[in-house]
Design an enzyme around this catalytic site. Structure first.
Site, PDB file in Angstrom:
ATOM      1  N   CYS A 158     -43.325  67.694  31.005  1.00 60.10           N
ATOM      2  CA  CYS A 158     -43.619  68.245  32.331  1.00 60.10           C
ATOM      3  C   CYS A 158     -44.802  69.220  32.337  1.00 60.10           C
ATOM      4  O   CYS A 158     -45.528  69.315  33.332  1.00 60.10           O
ATOM      5  CB  CYS A 158     -42.403  68.968  32.895  1.00 60.10           C
ATOM      6  SG  CYS A 158     -40.830  68.145  32.601  1.00 60.10           S
ATOM      7  N   CYS A 161     -48.558  68.492  33.548  1.00 60.61           N
ATOM      8  CA  CYS A 161     -48.921  68.416  34.968  1.00 60.61           C
ATOM      9  C   CYS A 161     -48.557  69.695  35.726  1.00 60.61           C
ATOM     10  O   CYS A 161     -49.258  70.101  36.641  1.00 60.61           O
ATOM     11  CB  CYS A 161     -48.207  67.240  35.637  1.00 60.61           C
ATOM     12  SG  CYS A 161     -48.848  65.655  35.093  1.00 60.61           S
ATOM     13  N   HIS A 162     -47.423  70.304  35.370  1.00 64.96           N
ATOM     14  CA  HIS A 162     -46.935  71.434  36.178  1.00 64.96           C
ATOM     15  C   HIS A 162     -47.264  72.790  35.565  1.00 64.96           C
ATOM     16  O   HIS A 162     -47.078  73.811  36.225  1.00 64.96           O
ATOM     17  CB  HIS A 162     -45.420  71.314  36.382  1.00 64.96           C
ATOM     18  CG  HIS A 162     -45.025  70.083  37.138  1.00 64.96           C
ATOM     19  ND1 HIS A 162     -45.124  69.987  38.504  1.00 64.96           N
ATOM     20  CD2 HIS A 162     -44.576  68.880  36.718  1.00 64.96           C
ATOM     21  CE1 HIS A 162     -44.723  68.782  38.889  1.00 64.96           C
ATOM     22  NE2 HIS A 162     -44.389  68.093  37.824  1.00 64.96           N
ATOM     23  N   MET A 199     -45.560  61.230  40.417  1.00 64.71           N
ATOM     24  CA  MET A 199     -44.610  61.764  39.435  1.00 64.71           C
ATOM     25  C   MET A 199     -43.870  60.598  38.776  1.00 64.71           C
ATOM     26  O   MET A 199     -43.344  59.730  39.460  1.00 64.71           O
ATOM     27  CB  MET A 199     -43.639  62.687  40.182  1.00 64.71           C
ATOM     28  CG  MET A 199     -42.333  62.899  39.497  1.00 64.71           C
ATOM     29  SD  MET A 199     -42.239  64.492  38.690  1.00 64.71           S
ATOM     30  CE  MET A 199     -40.591  64.342  38.001  1.00 64.71           C
ATOM     31  N   HIS A 437     -59.808  69.254  36.225  1.00 68.80           N
ATOM     32  CA  HIS A 437     -59.030  68.335  35.378  1.00 68.80           C
ATOM     33  C   HIS A 437     -59.937  67.431  34.547  1.00 68.80           C
ATOM     34  O   HIS A 437     -60.261  67.758  33.430  1.00 68.80           O
ATOM     35  CB  HIS A 437     -58.073  67.531  36.259  1.00 68.80           C
ATOM     36  CG  HIS A 437     -57.081  66.744  35.470  1.00 68.80           C
ATOM     37  ND1 HIS A 437     -56.024  67.326  34.826  1.00 68.80           N
ATOM     38  CD2 HIS A 437     -56.994  65.423  35.192  1.00 68.80           C
ATOM     39  CE1 HIS A 437     -55.330  66.400  34.180  1.00 68.80           C
ATOM     40  NE2 HIS A 437     -55.901  65.240  34.387  1.00 68.80           N
ATOM     41  N   HIS A 479     -58.799  61.464  40.523  1.00 71.91           N
ATOM     42  CA  HIS A 479     -58.586  61.361  39.073  1.00 71.91           C
ATOM     43  C   HIS A 479     -59.563  60.298  38.563  1.00 71.91           C
ATOM     44  O   HIS A 479     -59.209  59.125  38.468  1.00 71.91           O
ATOM     45  CB  HIS A 479     -57.130  60.978  38.783  1.00 71.91           C
ATOM     46  CG  HIS A 479     -56.744  61.173  37.346  1.00 71.91           C
ATOM     47  ND1 HIS A 479     -57.149  60.323  36.344  1.00 71.91           N
ATOM     48  CD2 HIS A 479     -56.006  62.132  36.738  1.00 71.91           C
ATOM     49  CE1 HIS A 479     -56.649  60.755  35.179  1.00 71.91           C
ATOM     50  NE2 HIS A 479     -55.960  61.858  35.402  1.00 71.91           N
TER      51      HIS A 479
END
Ligand code: DHE
Length: 640
Positions: A158, A161-162, A199, A437, A479
């Site tokens: 996790c 991404c978080h 997700m 990113h 992305h």
């Protein structure tokens, strides 16, 4: 209310309820409905289903989430019945469905519910209207062992991404306050089924067990534990020089065209498979770090650098008889990016590793991986806010100056690190946009184009001038990977990004010299069959720009790729490529006559298409979770 371990203990008695929720019929508030069910549905069974499947996106009485709050709906049950039974049809064919799509941006997933299950859900919604907001199920009380195990799952699955401190970036903020609002059932449903916004479905795909999901949903409602530092002495201690430079060949010890080698990441095997791009033969398979992420090529192309999510850098020599690991070192606990020195006079000399944790970058000798320096990252963002976490996202090496261009995710700065100076200092900090990113060079290699994906923007950095050139709003969660550069028939040089959150490729002008009127403006928006795209790629000799839809939740597009014709400025075709899993990431061979695509599955493969006709010409099977692929020539020279 903030939850601590103590408050969770208070709820221990209620906790066992959640553990059985997934499997056993559980009455909860249903006792109040018995005897007055209303309609042919069973509200108790409907509540169970709602909690298990729907609560990831919908609340009942707590407000809108990824979908609308379902308390006091103003729609007829008949419409809802049809909608749940075929969301795709209802969204396309009814006015209200179209309005929902407009508002929420995606089609609700089809859970393939039986008629009785749909009746049960409707009965539950109707009965709950008179009872008020649905109470959350209490989180599970975690033992120390469960807490540690769950912390590791969070870190592995996790945090990327978080964020380690759950402040969000590619994925949303999920700190304990927001997690408590989503609730134990909602969190579990999200972990189980994922979302149309990208997700992953960790439960449904078999990656996490129901117990792990329950524990994770509970863990998220506790404050995040602090993460450890990684000081220079530990980094030095991790250094392992396996083959000294003096024992390495001074010219290639084989006759293969090593500049056309492909390194293929086998993510869950923790291995890199190296293939001869001319013959498609496997040349070597080497061990690298945990959940290995990407490869980069050294400036000459002789070395591959692999970066594992555990922060291990692996140096692979392609000149030995078969490619061999010659050194390893670990500069981070968690990392995604690495690059070498590419400026004339510094070829293959140095290496930089950017950390996701701790907030630092580390430099190494490029030939031995001897750790040289460690630098802390600034913990303030472009708005002056203090940060708890600041991660290094994309790093790119200049081909003309002795610098690395380093994106700082949470801070929103793009830093210039000068490797010609002692101690590799940051010499410039360019305020760009938060949540940086992935990205790459424009066609001239002057501008660095990086996605601020959680802000739906691309930031364009003029590296020569050390300044922010432009910010472009592109769509929901761009992305691009390294992006794609090509000559558009109208707009000159352009670049593009696809999106995780919507089915669209956005093309923007990238030719400030010859077409200044279009530079850094959106010039085309190309609709794709689905959201969930991760990569767009081309090659100067290819007539195509290719894109995947890896995270698509529509049941078909995750297997497909789409081909956009540069000449016609339109999608030419979208077609199935992957058989066992998801189609992900593209890499052309050296001359662009072939393109390689991963079939991302435990029993995965590389599909090789003819670069012109896009017909399948070969398939390499027996690969475990192949993800990124890196052709030596294209990666060393930043060809995309
Ligand atoms: Fe990646 C590039 C981060 C998940 C495959 N990925 C990048 C870059 C970053 C990044 C910062 C740019 C590196 C650079 O250029 O220096 N990736 C992350 C994450 O934080 C994230 C979202 C979650 C995580 O926990 O890691 C993530 N990435 C994935 C995947 O799930 C992918 C599809 C497969 C895998 O590795 O598990 C994946 N990422 C890739 C690839 C690239 C990449 C193949 C390089 C693209 C290229 O063409 O250069």
């Amino acid at each position: 209310m903030k939850l601590s371990i103590k408050t969770i203990t208070k709820y221990a008695a209620a906790t066992a309820l959640f553990a059985v929720l997934a499997t056993v019929s559980m009455p909860l508030q249903a006792a109040q409905w018995r005897g007055s069910p209303g309609g042919s549905g069973d509200p108790a069974a409907g509540e169970q289903l709602f909690r298990y499947k729907c609560s990831g996106c919908h609340t009942f009485g707590h407000g809108d989430h990824l979908g609308p709050d379902l308390a006091n709906r103003h729609n007829q049950d008949g419409w809802l019945r049809n909608f749940i039974s075929d969301p795709e049809w209802s969204t396309t064919n009814t006015n209200y469905g179209k309005q929902l799509l407009e508002k929420w941006g995606y089609v609700m997933p089809d859970f393939d519910l039986s008629n009785q299950e749909i009746e049960n859900i409707i009965a539950f919604l109707n009965a709950q209207d008179s009872l008020g907001p649905l109470k959350h199920t209490s989180p599970a009380e975690l033992t120390d062992t469960q807490f540690e195990a769950t912390k590791n799952i969070y870190f592995d699955r996790c945090a990327g991404c978080h964020g380690l401190y759950r402040t969000g970036a590619t994925g949303p903020l999920i700190d304990e306050t927001r997690s408590e609002w989503i609730g134990t059932d909602g969190l579990a449903a999200l972990l189980r089924y994922g979302t149309p916004r990208g997700m992953p479905n960790f439960g449904h795909s078999g990656i996490l067990t129901e117990t792990q999901i329950t524990n994770l949903a509970s863990y998220l409602q506790l404050p995040p534990p602090d993460a450890p530092p990684l000081p220079m002495e530990d980094i030095r201690a991790s250094w392992n020089l396996i083959v000294p430079v003096s024992e390495r060949p001074t010219q290639p010890a084989h006759s293969r065209d090593w500049e056309n080698f492909f390194g293929v990441v086998e993510r869950d095997a923790g291995k890199i498979s190296i293939f001869d791009g001319s013959t498609h033969e496997l040349v070597s398979r080497v061990d690298v770090g945990f959940a290995v992420h990407i490869l980069r090529s050294s400036s000459t192309g002789r070395y591959f650098y692999a970066i594992g999510r555990d922060g291990l850098v692996t140096l692979i020599d392609l000149w030995t008889e078969t490619p061999t690991v010659v050194a390893t070192a670990k500069g981070c606990h968690d990392a995604r990016s690495v690059d070498g020195s590419k400026s004339p006079g510094y070829e293959d000399k140095y290496l930089i590793e950017g950390c996701y944790w701790p907030p630092q970058y580390v430099t190494f000798d490029g030939l031995t991986l001897e750790p040289l320096t460690r630098a802390d990252l600034p913990m303030t963002d472009i708005h002056g806010e203090t940060l708890k976490e600041n991660r290094v996202a994309a790093i790119i090496a200049s081909h003309t100056e002795p610098i690395w261009v380093v994106s700082l995710k949470e801070a929103g700065y793009v830093n210039i690190v000068d490797y010609s100076q002692p101690n590799f200092p940051t010499v410039s900090s360019i305020a760009a946009e938060k949540f940086l990113h992935d990205g790459g060079w424009d066609s001239t290699k002057r501008y660095f184009m990086v996605a601020a994906n959680a802000n739906n923007k691309m930031a364009i950095i003029d590296v020569a001038d050390r300044s922010l050139e432009a910010i472009i709003s592109t769509g929901n969660t761009p992305h691009p990977g390294r992006g794609a550069n090509w000559l558009d028939p109208v707009y000159g040089w352009v670049n593009a990004s696809t999106h995780i959150g919507e089915g669209k490729m956005t093309v923007y002008g990238a030719d400030p010299v010859n077409h200044p009127q279009y530079a850094w403006s959106v010039v085309r928006e190309i609709t794709l069959p689905s959201a969930g795209s991760l990569f767009v790629k081309t090659h100067p000799n290819s007539p195509w720009v290719l894109m995947d839809m890896t995270l698509s939740a529509n049941g078909t597009s995750h297997r497909q790729i789409c081909a956009y014709s540069k000449e016609n400025a339109a999608i030419d075709r979208c077609f199935d490529v992957a058989q066992n899993g998801r189609a992900v990431h593209f890499e052309f061979n050296k001359d662009g006559s072939e393109v390689w695509i991963s079939d991302w599955a435990t029993d995965g493969a590389i599909i090789i298409l003819d670069g012109q006709s896009l017909t399948e010409i070969d398939k390499i099977i027996g690969l475990q979770t192949p993800t990124g692929k890196f052709n030596v020539h294209n990666t060393a020279h930043d060809v995309y």
